[in-house]
Design an enzyme around this catalytic site. Structure first.
Site: not given
Ligand code: PEP
Length: 257
Positions: A12, A99, A181, A241-242
């Site tokens: 998150w 990360h 992202g 993530g998102g």
């Molecule tokens: C993450 O935060 O590990 C990620 C992969 O983000 P997103 O899915 O938003 O690209």
């Protein structure tokens, strides 16, 4: 990876406070009989709320909890940090380490990630080590060099290899920085190629145990592309993530697993 279902993990980041975390599980759907291993990494301050929400929705046995970061010291004058034992006491079983936002926004080094993985294993929690190249590195043909350096800095430590060799669990996430992202996803072929490089290094360093380490793909995974990515060779799951912020979208990704 041998056996088991796909891992579907949601990061998150700095989103969803305690109140939203409490409400989130009421919108989550986990199909009966799903073999997926589901993990959620809320902000540490929202962990208790999410835990309570999962209990209320009868999902606490289906969803594992983790934190997005820890500090490698046990306690002391480290303002703003969380130790492994504190994370464990709050209900975390997993810890994201390295990360890309920790590396690139907060300046975390490869050496920091090794210290953190060692601390997580020492505390009996499961590290999820994130590795991945940025766009310049990809365009310069340096993907393999970068991800192997990030992995090897961790595996070079005997303090880490010893528990992994004797069965401690460890997960790896390949997350190309240019895909996080941004809405740009690696192709399943690109993901498979990077995962194969990581897998052979895991096996070289850990022997057969290296085959059991799940390697997740992360970078703009969404309900529409998750199924294809998870069917690619060597992709044992996804780190989202998102698209993990919305219980309906996250449920669709679980369904795709
Ligand atoms: C993450 O935060 O590990 C990620 C992969 O983000 P997103 O899915 O938003 O690209």
């Amino acid at each position: 990876m041998s056996g088991g279902g796909k891992v579907v993990a949601g990061n998150w980041k700095m989103n969803l406070g305690p109140r939203e975390a409490l409400d989130f599980p009421s919108g989550l759907r986990v199909p009966d009989g799903s073999a997926a291993e589901i993990l959620l990494f809320p902000p540490a301050i929202s962990l208790a709320g999410l835990r309570e929400g999962l209990e209320r929705s009868g999902l606490s046995h289906r969803v594992g909890l983790g934190v997005q970061n820890v500090y490698f010291e046990e306690a002391g004058a480290y303002t703003g940090e969380t130790s492994v034992s504190m994370a464990a006491a709050a209900g975390a079983g997993h810890v994201l380490v390295g990360h890309s936002e920790r590396r690139h926004v907060f300046g975390e080094t490869d050496a920091d990630t090794a210290r953190k993985v060692a601390a997580v294993l020492r505390g009996g929690l499961i590290p999820v080590l994130c590795v991945g190249e940025n766009l310049d590195e990809r365009e310069a043909g340096r993907v393999e060099e970068v991800i192997l350096r990030q992995l090897e800095t961790v595996l070079a430590s005997e303090t880490i290899r010893a528990p992994l060799g004797s069965g401690a669990r460890f997960l790896l996430a390949y997350e190309p920085v240019w895909a996080i992202g941004t809405g740009k996803t690696a192709t399943p072929e690109d993901a498979s190629a990077a995962h194969a490089v990581l897998r052979s290094h895991l096996v070289e360093r850990l022997g057969d145990r290296g085959r059991e380490v799940p390697i997740l793909y992360g970078g703009s995974v969404n309900p529409d592309n998750a199924g294809e990515l998870m069917s690619a060779d060597e992709v044992d799951g996804v780190l989202v993530g998102g698209a993990s912020l919305d219980p309906d979208g996250f449920s669709r990704i679980i369904h795709a697993a």
